[in-house]
Design a protein around this motif. Structure first.
Motif, PDB file in Angstrom:
ATOM      1  N   THR A  72       0.836  -1.153   0.097  1.00  0.00           N
ATOM      2  CA  THR A  72       0.055   0.089  -0.134  1.00  0.00           C
ATOM      3  C   THR A  72       0.844   1.261   0.011  1.00  0.00           C
ATOM      4  OG1 THR A  72      -0.243  -0.083   2.318  1.00  0.00           O
ATOM      5  CG2 THR A  72      -1.807  -1.076   1.182  1.00  0.00           C
ATOM      6  N   CYS A  73       0.289   2.231  -0.562  1.00  0.00           N
ATOM      7  CA  CYS A  73       1.099   3.479  -0.626  1.00  0.00           C
ATOM      8  C   CYS A  73       0.054   4.657  -0.116  1.00  0.00           C
ATOM      9  CB  CYS A  73       1.632   3.897  -2.064  1.00  0.00           C
ATOM     10  SG  CYS A  73       2.873   2.798  -2.568  1.00  0.00           S
ATOM     11  N   VAL A  74       0.605   5.717   0.678  1.00  0.00           N
ATOM     12  CA  VAL A  74      -0.165   6.845   1.198  1.00  0.00           C
ATOM     13  C   VAL A  74       0.765   8.135   0.951  1.00  0.00           C
ATOM     14  CG1 VAL A  74      -0.866   7.841   3.262  1.00  0.00           C
ATOM     15  CG2 VAL A  74      -1.144   5.508   3.092  1.00  0.00           C
ATOM     16  N   TRP A  75       0.037   9.132   0.316  1.00  0.00           N
ATOM     17  CA  TRP A  75       0.689  10.227  -0.191  1.00  0.00           C
ATOM     18  C   TRP A  75       0.294  11.160   0.906  1.00  0.00           C
ATOM     19  CZ3 TRP A  75      -1.826  14.160  -3.983  1.00  0.00           C
ATOM     20  CH2 TRP A  75      -1.286  15.204  -4.310  1.00  0.00           C
ATOM     21  N   VAL A  82       5.481  10.438  -0.486  1.00  0.00           N
ATOM     22  CA  VAL A  82       4.823   9.012  -0.403  1.00  0.00           C
ATOM     23  C   VAL A  82       5.403   8.049  -0.035  1.00  0.00           C
ATOM     24  CG1 VAL A  82       3.734   7.219  -2.023  1.00  0.00           C
ATOM     25  CG2 VAL A  82       3.604   9.625  -2.886  1.00  0.00           C
ATOM     26  N   ILE A  83       4.886   7.225   0.914  1.00  0.00           N
ATOM     27  CA  ILE A  83       5.363   6.253   1.599  1.00  0.00           C
ATOM     28  C   ILE A  83       4.798   4.873   1.243  1.00  0.00           C
ATOM     29  CG2 ILE A  83       4.027   6.577   3.776  1.00  0.00           C
ATOM     30  CD1 ILE A  83       6.472   5.557   5.463  1.00  0.00           C
ATOM     31  N   CYS A  84       5.505   3.914   0.777  1.00  0.00           N
ATOM     32  CA  CYS A  84       4.902   2.555   0.620  1.00  0.00           C
ATOM     33  C   CYS A  84       5.564   1.619   1.424  1.00  0.00           C
ATOM     34  CB  CYS A  84       5.451   2.355  -0.967  1.00  0.00           C
ATOM     35  SG  CYS A  84       4.672   3.547  -2.253  1.00  0.00           S
ATOM     36  N   THR A  85       4.496   0.691   1.845  1.00  0.00           N
ATOM     37  CA  THR A  85       4.703  -0.498   2.702  1.00  0.00           C
ATOM     38  C   THR A  85       4.467  -1.811   2.094  1.00  0.00           C
ATOM     39  OG1 THR A  85       3.102  -0.040   3.943  1.00  0.00           O
ATOM     40  CG2 THR A  85       5.014   0.941   4.860  1.00  0.00           C
ATOM     41  N   TRP A  86       5.242  -2.810   2.618  1.00  0.00           N
ATOM     42  CA  TRP A  86       4.858  -3.865   2.225  1.00  0.00           C
ATOM     43  C   TRP A  86       5.167  -5.107   3.055  1.00  0.00           C
ATOM     44  CZ3 TRP A  86       8.240  -1.077  -0.275  1.00  0.00           C
ATOM     45  CH2 TRP A  86       9.560  -1.172  -0.289  1.00  0.00           C
ATOM     46  N   GLN A  87       4.834  -6.342   2.671  1.00  0.00           N
ATOM     47  CA  GLN A  87       5.182  -7.332   3.649  1.00  0.00           C
ATOM     48  C   GLN A  87       5.855  -8.448   2.578  1.00  0.00           C
ATOM     49  OE1 GLN A  87       1.826  -9.117   5.514  1.00  0.00           O
ATOM     50  NE2 GLN A  87       1.498  -7.409   6.931  1.00  0.00           N
ATOM     51  N   VAL A  93      -2.821   9.414  -7.461  1.00  0.00           N
ATOM     52  CA  VAL A  93      -2.528   9.647  -6.236  1.00  0.00           C
ATOM     53  C   VAL A  93      -3.418  10.584  -5.384  1.00  0.00           C
ATOM     54  CG1 VAL A  93       0.188   9.554  -6.714  1.00  0.00           C
ATOM     55  CG2 VAL A  93      -1.272  11.707  -7.028  1.00  0.00           C
ATOM     56  N   ASN A  94      -4.245  10.867  -5.981  1.00  0.00           N
ATOM     57  CA  ASN A  94      -5.516  11.747  -5.239  1.00  0.00           C
ATOM     58  C   ASN A  94      -6.323  10.663  -4.560  1.00  0.00           C
ATOM     59  OD1 ASN A  94      -4.735  13.935  -6.620  1.00  0.00           O
ATOM     60  ND2 ASN A  94      -6.421  14.370  -7.691  1.00  0.00           N
ATOM     61  N   ALA A  95      -6.420   9.495  -4.966  1.00  0.00           N
ATOM     62  CA  ALA A  95      -6.966   8.410  -4.202  1.00  0.00           C
ATOM     63  C   ALA A  95      -6.330   7.953  -2.916  1.00  0.00           C
ATOM     64  CB  ALA A  95      -7.489   7.387  -5.142  1.00  0.00           C
ATOM     65  N   ILE A  96      -4.964   8.257  -2.802  1.00  0.00           N
ATOM     66  CA  ILE A  96      -4.284   8.027  -1.615  1.00  0.00           C
ATOM     67  C   ILE A  96      -3.755   8.992  -0.802  1.00  0.00           C
ATOM     68  CG2 ILE A  96      -3.695   5.749  -2.483  1.00  0.00           C
ATOM     69  CD1 ILE A  96      -0.795   6.749  -3.360  1.00  0.00           C
ATOM     70  N   ALA A  97      -4.427  10.259  -1.036  1.00  0.00           N
ATOM     71  CA  ALA A  97      -4.006  11.160  -0.236  1.00  0.00           C
ATOM     72  C   ALA A  97      -4.461  11.406   1.214  1.00  0.00           C
ATOM     73  CB  ALA A  97      -4.519  12.499  -0.977  1.00  0.00           C
ATOM     74  N   LYS A  98      -3.410  11.831   1.993  1.00  0.00           N
ATOM     75  CA  LYS A  98      -3.703  11.958   3.290  1.00  0.00           C
ATOM     76  C   LYS A  98      -3.280  13.314   3.724  1.00  0.00           C
ATOM     77  CE  LYS A  98      -2.356   9.910   7.974  1.00  0.00           C
ATOM     78  NZ  LYS A  98      -1.576   8.728   8.633  1.00  0.00           N
ATOM     79  N   LEU A  99      -4.308  13.924   4.391  1.00  0.00           N
ATOM     80  CA  LEU A  99      -4.226  15.379   4.663  1.00  0.00           C
ATOM     81  C   LEU A  99      -3.563  15.727   6.188  1.00  0.00           C
ATOM     82  CD1 LEU A  99      -7.759  16.561   3.753  1.00  0.00           C
ATOM     83  CD2 LEU A  99      -5.988  16.511   2.203  1.00  0.00           C
ATOM     84  N   LYS A 100      -2.960  17.061   6.231  1.00  0.00           N
ATOM     85  CA  LYS A 100      -2.595  17.129   7.543  1.00  0.00           C
ATOM     86  C   LYS A 100      -3.666  17.554   8.607  1.00  0.00           C
ATOM     87  CE  LYS A 100       1.528  19.952   6.063  1.00  0.00           C
ATOM     88  NZ  LYS A 100       2.161  21.352   5.943  1.00  0.00           N
ATOM     89  N   ALA A 101      -3.330  17.113   9.826  1.00  0.00           N
ATOM     90  CA  ALA A 101      -4.213  17.194  10.865  1.00  0.00           C
ATOM     91  C   ALA A 101      -5.047  18.782  10.964  1.00  0.00           C
ATOM     92  CB  ALA A 101      -3.789  16.713  12.168  1.00  0.00           C
ATOM     93  N   PRO A 102      -6.146  18.714  11.402  1.00  0.00           N
ATOM     94  CA  PRO A 102      -6.913  20.204  11.395  1.00  0.00           C
ATOM     95  C   PRO A 102      -6.308  20.852  12.607  1.00  0.00           C
ATOM     96  CG  PRO A 102      -8.335  18.443  10.922  1.00  0.00           C
ATOM     97  CD  PRO A 102      -7.313  17.674  11.162  1.00  0.00           C
ATOM     98  N   VAL A 103      -6.555  21.982  13.055  1.00  0.00           N
ATOM     99  CA  VAL A 103      -6.207  22.717  14.041  1.00  0.00           C
ATOM    100  C   VAL A 103      -7.495  23.419  14.765  1.00  0.00           C
ATOM    101  CG1 VAL A 103      -4.925  24.503  15.375  1.00  0.00           C
ATOM    102  CG2 VAL A 103      -3.884  23.104  13.379  1.00  0.00           C
ATOM    103  N   ILE A 104      -7.694  22.958  15.919  1.00  0.00           N
ATOM    104  CA  ILE A 104      -8.860  23.552  16.509  1.00  0.00           C
ATOM    105  C   ILE A 104      -8.535  25.027  16.954  1.00  0.00           C
ATOM    106  CG2 ILE A 104     -10.506  23.265  18.517  1.00  0.00           C
ATOM    107  CD1 ILE A 104     -10.079  20.152  18.383  1.00  0.00           C
TER     108      ILE A 104
END
Length: 430
Positions: free
Chosen positions: A135-138, A144-149, A240-251
């Motif tokens: 799996t890969c996460v952007w 982008v970081i990809c991990t596997w076994q 890559v839009n399908a694996i995008a991970k956003l930054k954490a919101p700020v309250i």
């Protein structure tokens, strides 16, 4: 026996008639054949490519080749072209690590040839040596970081490498004058990943930079193989839009409102995309953590705040692609910093008092204004004096007749004082 022979002869005649009818429906006066000598490879790193020998056109009609890629999931749309080849841009619905089955046949006017199925494999090798769960996460605008076994039958000293390709294109280049390129010949053209993570000395992940934005529409191909080429390469394709991970919101704010609700607001990710937010609420009087989804806006209000209760709130974000409650939790952002709000009884009482006091003040002010409106009007709009009472009648007469009404002031009568001297008497002279 004789009756049985008649039935068998009749059956053969019926079959022969059916074959003739089917042949005339498909081929007419001549024979229409499916493509032959099919070869398979790549047209660049992002396009599958099949090519075959042109079919003999014995009927002098407009030949068309119709193609479809069979897939275990929902198959992508097929093709229809006059050229003896088919090139298809990579599609997430096609499993590139299994056999690819191409269905192709020839069409000429209203006639079609028999179907031809051609099975091929992008990369050869023992499928049990493939890496698992790749799996890969952007991390948006960062990397982008990809991990596997490791694969089941991978050697203990396996040394995995990852190469990747990025493109903004979504169409294939022309392929009429090309030959399919074997997939293995393209592996060395990819960008090698450098930043690996290891587990027990085996590479199980890699990270590379990708500082693009959503509107760049980047496609990614990543291939994990072994430097010694002892394992079967694993091929991964994704937008890559399908694996995008956003930054954490700020309250930004958490407070008690006048209507006795807990109000929370946070920043909005500048992504130009629809974002769904997950809000987690924890109360000190309950062990249960309540979860909420916010599809629009940047705030959430929890009614009926309880006195002497501590509220803990945190927020996370995710692109509104697919189901926000899907099992893939890797695309949710990290949780924001937790914010704590303690509702005291006094604060609640103050809120209630303010809620009652504000309307009372408004009503009192309205009554006061109604009662003292006359005085207020005099202060704001003072009365203008009547000129007729101020200007004298002589001035009015002068305006009317044009005569002078000026009277000289009367002179005061002045008495002249004289000094009278009395003559001295004789006695005084003496």
């Amino acid at each position: 026996m004789e009756a049985h022979g008649r039935r068998l002869l009749l059956l053969l005649l019926c079959c022969r008639a059916a074959d003739c009818t089917r042949g005339s429906a498909h081929t007419g006066l001549g024979q229409l054949y499916p493509p032959t000598n099919i070869t398979f490879g790549m047209n660049g790193m992002f396009c599958l490519f099949w090519k075959w020998t042109p079919t003999d056109n014995t009927e002098n009609c407009s030949l068309l080749y119709k193609t479809n890629i069979l897939s275990s999931v929902y198959p992508p749309p097929g093709g229809k072209d006059k050229y003896p080849n088919y090139t298809k841009f990579l599609d997430a619905r096609i499993d590139l690590n299994k056999n690819l089955i191409l269905k192709v046949y020839t069409e000429c006017d209203n006639k079609t040839s028999d179907l031809k199925y051609f099975t091929s494999m992008l990369a050869t090798g023992n499928p049990r040596t493939l890496v698992k769960n790749l799996t890969c996460v952007w991390h948006y605008r960062e990397y982008v970081i990809c991990t596997w076994q490791p694969g089941e039958d991978a050697p203990p000293s396996v040394n995995y490498t990852l190469r990747y390709w990025l493109t903004e294109e979504y169409t294939c280049p022309p392929a009429e004058n090309k030959q399919p390129t074997p997939f293995i010949d393209l592996l060395d053209e990819g960008e090698p990943c450098q930043n690996y993570t290891h587990h027990s000395g085996i590479p199980v992940g890699c990270q590379f930079k990708l500082e693009k934005a959503f509107n760049d529409f980047i496609r990614l191909v990543a291939v994990v193989s072994d430097r010694s080429q002892n394992i079967k390469p694993y091929i991964y394709f994704i937008e890559v839009n399908a694996i995008a991970k956003l930054k954490a919101p700020v309250i930004n704010e958490i407070k008690i409102t006048q209507n006795n609700s807990v109000f929370v607001s946070w920043n909005v990710s500048n992504t130009l995309k629809a974002v769904v937010y997950g809000v987690q609420l924890e109360m000190s009087n309950s062990e249960k953590k309540e979860a909420y989804l916010v599809f629009t806006g940047q705030s959430k209000e929890f009614p009926n705040a309880l006195p002497d209760v501590t509220y803990k709130v945190k927020v996370r974000a995710k692109l509104a692609i697919g189901l926000p409650d899907s099992h893939d939790q890797s695309l949710w952002s990290e949780w924001s910093d937790e914010k704590i709000l303690q509702v005291m009884e006094g604060e609640r009482t103050t809120s209630i008092v303010l809620l009652l006091l504000v309307p009372l003040i408004i009503i009192t002010a309205a009554v006061f204004l109604l009662i003292y409106m006359k005085r207020l009007q005099i202060l704001i709009f003072p009365q203008i004096p009547d000129p007729g009472r101020v200007i004298s009648s002589d001035f009015q007469q002068w305006i009317k007749y044009g005569k002078s009404v000026y009277n000289e002031p009367k002179k005061d009568e002045v008495c002249v004082v004289s000094l009278l001297e009395t003559p001295p008497s004789s006695s005084q002279v003496e």
